[in-house]
Design a protein around this motif. Structure first.
Motif, PDB file in Angstrom:
ATOM      1  N   PRO A 188      48.010  43.827  38.679  1.00  0.00           N
ATOM      2  CA  PRO A 188      48.009  42.403  39.065  1.00  0.00           C
ATOM      3  C   PRO A 188      47.605  42.196  40.521  1.00  0.00           C
ATOM      4  O   PRO A 188      46.968  41.192  40.848  1.00  0.00           O
ATOM      5  CB  PRO A 188      49.453  41.958  38.802  1.00  0.00           C
ATOM      6  N   ASP A 189      47.947  43.128  41.410  1.00  0.00           N
ATOM      7  CA  ASP A 189      47.563  42.995  42.817  1.00  0.00           C
ATOM      8  C   ASP A 189      46.053  43.099  42.981  1.00  0.00           C
ATOM      9  O   ASP A 189      45.443  42.342  43.749  1.00  0.00           O
ATOM     10  CB  ASP A 189      48.247  44.064  43.672  1.00  0.00           C
ATOM     11  N   GLN A 191      43.827  42.476  40.650  1.00  0.00           N
ATOM     12  CA  GLN A 191      43.230  41.276  40.071  1.00  0.00           C
ATOM     13  C   GLN A 191      43.298  40.107  41.047  1.00  0.00           C
ATOM     14  O   GLN A 191      42.346  39.330  41.184  1.00  0.00           O
ATOM     15  CB  GLN A 191      43.929  40.887  38.762  1.00  0.00           C
ATOM     16  N   LYS A 192      44.418  39.977  41.731  1.00  0.00           N
ATOM     17  CA  LYS A 192      44.581  38.899  42.702  1.00  0.00           C
ATOM     18  C   LYS A 192      43.520  38.986  43.790  1.00  0.00           C
ATOM     19  O   LYS A 192      42.910  37.986  44.174  1.00  0.00           O
ATOM     20  CB  LYS A 192      45.978  38.946  43.322  1.00  0.00           C
ATOM     21  N   ASP A 193      43.264  40.198  44.273  1.00  0.00           N
ATOM     22  CA  ASP A 193      42.245  40.397  45.305  1.00  0.00           C
ATOM     23  C   ASP A 193      40.859  40.019  44.786  1.00  0.00           C
ATOM     24  O   ASP A 193      40.062  39.396  45.506  1.00  0.00           O
ATOM     25  CB  ASP A 193      42.232  41.852  45.774  1.00  0.00           C
ATOM     26  N   LEU A 195      40.136  37.949  42.312  1.00  0.00           N
ATOM     27  CA  LEU A 195      40.055  36.503  42.126  1.00  0.00           C
ATOM     28  C   LEU A 195      39.879  35.795  43.466  1.00  0.00           C
ATOM     29  O   LEU A 195      39.114  34.835  43.584  1.00  0.00           O
ATOM     30  CB  LEU A 195      41.316  35.992  41.422  1.00  0.00           C
ATOM     31  N   MET A 196      40.579  36.285  44.494  1.00  0.00           N
ATOM     32  CA  MET A 196      40.455  35.678  45.821  1.00  0.00           C
ATOM     33  C   MET A 196      39.039  35.853  46.356  1.00  0.00           C
ATOM     34  O   MET A 196      38.488  34.942  47.004  1.00  0.00           O
ATOM     35  CB  MET A 196      41.463  36.311  46.778  1.00  0.00           C
ATOM     36  N   TYR A 208      34.784  32.128  38.629  1.00  0.00           N
ATOM     37  CA  TYR A 208      36.200  31.779  38.758  1.00  0.00           C
ATOM     38  C   TYR A 208      36.603  30.765  37.700  1.00  0.00           C
ATOM     39  O   TYR A 208      35.932  29.761  37.482  1.00  0.00           O
ATOM     40  CB  TYR A 208      36.484  31.211  40.152  1.00  0.00           C
ATOM     41  N   ASP A 212      42.653  31.478  34.820  1.00  0.00           N
ATOM     42  CA  ASP A 212      43.046  32.864  35.060  1.00  0.00           C
ATOM     43  C   ASP A 212      44.386  32.943  35.786  1.00  0.00           C
ATOM     44  O   ASP A 212      45.166  33.880  35.596  1.00  0.00           O
ATOM     45  CB  ASP A 212      41.976  33.593  35.886  1.00  0.00           C
ATOM     46  N   VAL A 213      44.665  31.962  36.644  1.00  0.00           N
ATOM     47  CA  VAL A 213      45.942  31.943  37.352  1.00  0.00           C
ATOM     48  C   VAL A 213      47.082  31.697  36.373  1.00  0.00           C
ATOM     49  O   VAL A 213      48.158  32.311  36.463  1.00  0.00           O
ATOM     50  CB  VAL A 213      45.940  30.865  38.464  1.00  0.00           C
ATOM     51  N   ARG A 216      47.821  34.887  34.617  1.00  0.00           N
ATOM     52  CA  ARG A 216      48.553  35.830  35.475  1.00  0.00           C
ATOM     53  C   ARG A 216      50.064  35.640  35.374  1.00  0.00           C
ATOM     54  O   ARG A 216      50.833  36.604  35.467  1.00  0.00           O
ATOM     55  CB  ARG A 216      48.133  35.651  36.942  1.00  0.00           C
ATOM     56  N   TRP A 219      51.611  37.782  32.722  1.00  0.00           N
ATOM     57  CA  TRP A 219      51.211  39.193  32.779  1.00  0.00           C
ATOM     58  C   TRP A 219      52.159  40.116  32.001  1.00  0.00           C
ATOM     59  O   TRP A 219      51.710  40.922  31.182  1.00  0.00           O
ATOM     60  CB  TRP A 219      51.111  39.640  34.242  1.00  0.00           C
TER      61      TRP A 219
END
Length: 287
Positions: A188-189, A191-193, A195-196, A208, A212-213, A216, A219
């Motif tokens: 998840p970390d 993926q967060k990067d 997506l950012m 984007y 997707d958020v 998350r 998850w």
């Protein structure tokens, strides 16, 4: 494969990645590189070094069987949470071979017509024919992942689908389709990067999806759903492989190796001439 192309592999990753009996998804480190001792630089080098063999095997498979009614084919199924790198696998691994021998199917949310049929109805026509490499970017497994997490079907129907999937894939295997099921396991970390990064780059905005958020937030539910999928549908004829995907370069060389292993096992041969070569030489010379 030559020593040059295997120098960073300490062992064949296939058995290390297989989701066999007792497999636990929560015990897999998404940042790991099972069987590989190299780094990003060597990974890219090894990916490139294996392309000629992959291309040769694919061309032989296509040449020998594409016009037959039956024969070997390969189906690569890619499942993952968003940003895990399915597109990169298609582009950098499958995209390195002749596109005329590849059939790509990207399954999105089912249409109204598709929903009026059994969930496998839209899948069956996209199965690769003899001599082809088929790629499913998402697949029938959406119907037991999203279907379960989002409660789009009741428990009884989800259970029926597991059985239907196993029967479907067993039938494909019996018909000569070699199935490679890959779950790209991203953290998840990471993926967060990723997506950012899509929000930071105008050339990535189109990738984007605000939804997707929302996904998350679910998850843990998706990971439990994947665990059940592995337990219920990782079979002898169609096993699952869980590929750590935090390092894109590793995921690509690992999937490339899985694909190479299957094609080597098929060992396709160039088809023999169905005409008299000497006669054709003479005719051509005189033309």
């Amino acid at each position: 494969m030559s020593e040059k192309t295997t120098q960073s592999w300490s062992s064949d990753p296939q058995p290390l990645l297989r989701a066999g009996k007792g497999f636990r998804l929560d015990e897999v480190d998404p940042h790991s590189t099972p069987g590989y001792e190299g780094n990003k630089k060597s990974g890219r080098k090894d990916l490139k070094a294996c392309i000629p063999e992959l291309d040769d095997l694919q061309e032989r498979l296509f040449a020998a069987h594409h016009d037959e009614e039956s024969g070997p084919a390969v189906l690569l199924i890619l499942q993952a949470m968003d940003t895990a790198g399915k597109g990169g696998i298609v582009r950098h691994v499958v995209g390195s071979v002749d596109p005329q021998g590849v059939e790509l199917a990207a399954f999105k949310a089912p249409t109204k017509e598709e929903l009026s049929h059994d969930f496998l109805w839209r899948i069956r026509p996209r199965v690769p024919g003899p001599g082809m490499i088929g790629v499913f970017d998402r697949s029938h497994y959406e119907d037991v992942l999203i279907g379960k997490v989002r409660e789009l079907a009741d428990d009884e129907e989800i259970e029926r689908r597991y059985t239907a999937i196993n029967d479907f894939e067993a039938g494909l295997a019996e018909a000569g389709v070699r199935i490679i099921k890959v779950m790209l396991n991203i953290s998840p970390d990471e993926q967060k990067d990723r997506l950012m990064e899509r929000l930071d780059r105008p050339d990535k905005y189109w990738k984007y999806n605000p939804g997707d958020v929302d996904e998350r937030l679910m998850w843990p539910d998706y990971m439990r759903a994947y665990q059940t999928v592995f337990e219920r549908t990782s079979t002898e004829v169609a096993p699952w492989y869980v590929v750590p995907a935090d390092r894109k370069w590793y995921a690509r060389i690992a999937v490339q190796r899985l694909l190479l292993n299957v094609l080597r096992d098929i060992d396709p041969q160039w088809p023999a001439a169905d005409f008299d070569i000497d006669v054709e030489r003479e005719r051509l010379a005189e033309s």
